[in-house]
Design an enzyme around this catalytic site. Structure first.
Site, short mmCIF file in Angstrom:
data_model
loop_
_atom_site.label_atom_id
_atom_site.label_comp_id
_atom_site.label_asym_id
_atom_site.label_seq_id
_atom_site.Cartn_x
_atom_site.Cartn_y
_atom_site.Cartn_z
N ASN A 1 72.11 15.18 13.85
CA ASN A 1 71.56 14.27 14.87
C ASN A 1 71.03 12.94 14.34
O ASN A 1 71.11 11.93 15.03
CB ASN A 1 70.45 14.99 15.66
CG ASN A 1 69.29 15.38 14.80
OD1 ASN A 1 69.44 15.62 13.60
ND2 ASN A 1 68.12 15.46 15.39
N GLU B 1 62.72 22.27 7.83
CA GLU B 1 62.38 21.49 9.03
C GLU B 1 63.27 22.04 10.14
O GLU B 1 64.46 21.76 10.16
CB GLU B 1 62.69 20.00 8.81
CG GLU B 1 61.87 19.33 7.74
CD GLU B 1 60.41 19.15 8.13
OE1 GLU B 1 60.09 19.24 9.34
OE2 GLU B 1 59.60 18.93 7.23
N CYS C 1 64.56 16.74 17.24
CA CYS C 1 63.76 17.96 17.25
C CYS C 1 62.35 17.72 17.78
O CYS C 1 61.65 18.66 18.09
CB CYS C 1 63.75 18.62 15.89
SG CYS C 1 63.19 17.50 14.70
#
Ligand SMILES: NC(=O)C1=CN([C@@H]2O[C@H](COP(=O)(O)OP(=O)(O)OC[C@H]3O[C@@H](n4cnc5c(N)ncnc54)[C@H](O)[C@@H]3O)[C@@H](O)[C@H]2O)C=CC1
Ligand SMILES: O=C(O)[C@H](O)CS(=O)(=O)O
Length: 476
Positions: free
Chosen positions: A155, A251, A285
């Site tokens: 992303n 993460e 996110c």
């Protein structure tokens, strides 16, 4: 329009680019045309990349040289900002202005890493304070972990790679990078830029191809000392298990929440929530996924949010005016379509959006969603946001915390007391007051609790993860 590419890129192993017979095709996410072919690493390629990293680590690469290389690479990123932005437009489908912003942030991440390379330091340890140690002196120093395997998502494919490669190199490590297959070309260009900036051969190796295979091979290779991963919780857990006793920084996902209290500036809150719910088609996110609004201002806020959302320009990511592009793949847009349909069957109301066109899913606001529905409970990673009313501060905090995740949250309020209470009680890695959970600048500590992972990013903090503390005691 993004450039059409024809060439095949290779694997970077020990300073040499190597072509492979098997390739992975990256498509332009808007036109679906073939964009570029990347190499497909075999197990032997991965092992050779790790060996190249091990050998490179044996050669000196002092902090001032790390500083010079990373600083130069940051400058080169900005010099090539337009070209790199076009790559992101093509391989991610990210609107061109946002893509340029990502390149600028990537340059900052490398520049901050460069600066941090010069201030990796230890402490004096007063061992002489213990009886019998009067003639001793001690200090700690931070030493590189060795070989870092970095695995990154699709992303934010340039800046999130810089968040791993920058600190790892700044700390004196060697790196084997495995970028996301759908968006690997920007990482390959970054590697070329680092070479141009003078990075010694083998300090950065790039292996592209199947995520699950390369991930497994990297885990099975005992010469890798640390894994730094950004991606889904499922893969993160697998990696953690396979890494055994070695260091792992993760993460992972989030279903980020924002709270809008009745004393907040509702217009500003609606405007920034609309931006941060839908930018990059919600594939962030820390994208706003759940909004809890105090009941007295609920109707007004929903109306403001609807107006702001309907202003967003959806379309061709290469056009300057476009704010929202396609999702990474049509099946991802289909998944969001199914989630929304399921929510509606269970009683949710679509305030705006709710439509799919190929890989595009319209920015969508849902209300009357229960906290147990998939659109609330699981990470959507798409352009949808759910909005629900709450009554008391306690209820708002309880509902934000009713999540498996804990990366960041936002609270809009002018009440110092509520902001302080939220900062004490909301279970996240970062709480943002009077902005969305989507706020991030690249030098801040960034990382989650619960299923959102472990370890922090932000060059200073990542360097801490990517080094070991060594104690040195002199018996004089
Ligand atoms: N906390 C954070 O900073 C961020 C978290 N994410 C999370 O990433 C996810 C979306 O990104 P994706 O690229 O789809 O995630 P993903 O987990 O599918 O892939 C991430 C990377 O892992 C690789 N991979 C896939 N299977 C693997 C395996 N078995 N072993 C090792 N590596 C493997 C992929 O090829 C890719 O390079 C979302 O869950 C999102 O929340 C995304 C961006 C930032
Ligand atoms: O991980 C993400 O999706 C991001 O970290 C958000 S940001 O760095 O692009 O702001």
């Amino acid at each position: 329009m993004a450039k059409m590419m024809t060439s095949s890129t290779g694997l970077l192993i020990g300073g040499e680019w190597k072509q492979t017979e098997d390739v992975v095709t990256i498509y332009n996410k808007y036109t679906q045309a073939e964009y570029v072919k990347t190499a497909k690493a075999s197990r032997q390629d991965v092992d050779e990349a790790v060996q190249a990293a091990v050998q490179a680590k044996k050669k000196p690469f002092p902090p001032y040289e790390r500083y010079q290389v990373l600083k130069k690479a940051a400058e080169l990123l900005m010099k090539n900002q337009q070209e790199l932005a076009e790559i992101l437009v093509a391989e991610v489908g990210k609107p061109v202005n946002e893509s340029k912003g990502e390149v600028a942030r990537a340059a900052q991440t490398l520049e901050i890493s460069a600066e941090e390379a010069k201030r990796i330091q230890g402490d004096g340890v007063p061992v002489e304070a213990a009886p019998g140690s009067e003639n001793r002196q001690a200090y700690t120093k931070r030493v590189p972990v060795g070989v870092v395997a970095a695995i990154t998502p699709f992303n934010v494919p340039l800046n999130l790679v810089c968040h791993k490669v920058g600190p790892a190199l700044a700390a004196g490590n060697s790196v084997v990078l495995k970028p996301a297959s759908a968006t690997a070309y920007s990482a390959i260009r970054l590697a070329e830029i680092l070479e141009e900036a003078g990075l010694p051969a083998g300090r950065l190796n790039v292996v592209t191809g199947s995520g699950s295979k390369i991930g497994t091979w990297l885990c099975e290779n005992q010469d890798v000392n640390m894994y730094t991963f950004t991606g889904s919780p499922e893969v993160g857990r697998e990696l953690q298990e396979k890494a055994g006793l070695r260091k792992v920084a993760l993460e992972l996902g989030n279903n980020s929440a924002a709270v809008v209290h009745d004393d907040a500036d509702l217009k500003t809150a609606a405007q920034v929530c609309a931006q941060k719910s839908f930018n990059n088609a919600g594939q962030v996110c820390i994208s706003v996924q759940r909004i809890y609004v105090q009941e007295t201002v609920y109707e007004t806020f929903v109306e403001n949010l609807k107006q702001e959302t309907e202003k967003l320009k959806v379309g061709d990511p290469s056009k300057k005016e476009t704010q929202i592009g396609p999702m990474i793949a049509e099946d991802e847009a289909e998944r969001i379509e199914e989630w929304v349909e399921e929510a509606v069957r269970e009683g949710a109301e679509v305030i705006t959006g709710g439509k799919r066109n190929g890989a595009f899913y319209a920015p969508t606001i849902l209300t009357k969603t229960g906290d147990e529905m998939k659109v609330s409970k699981e990470e959507a990673f798409g352009p949808i946001v759910v909005v629900n009313p709450y009554s008391t501060e306690e209820e708002a905090i309880l509902r934000v915390n009713d999540s498996d995740y804990g990366l960041q949250a936002g609270v809009f309020t002018n009440s110092l007391a509520f902001a302080m209470k939220a900062s004490e009680e909301i279970e996240v890695g970062g709480l943002i007051v009077n902005d969305t959970p989507g706020y991030r600048v690249d030098h801040m500590p960034y990382g989650g609790v619960k299923k959102s992972g472990s370890g922090k990013e932000g060059p200073q903090y990542a360097i801490e993860e990517m080094t070991e503390e060594r104690l040195v005691v002199f018996n004089l």
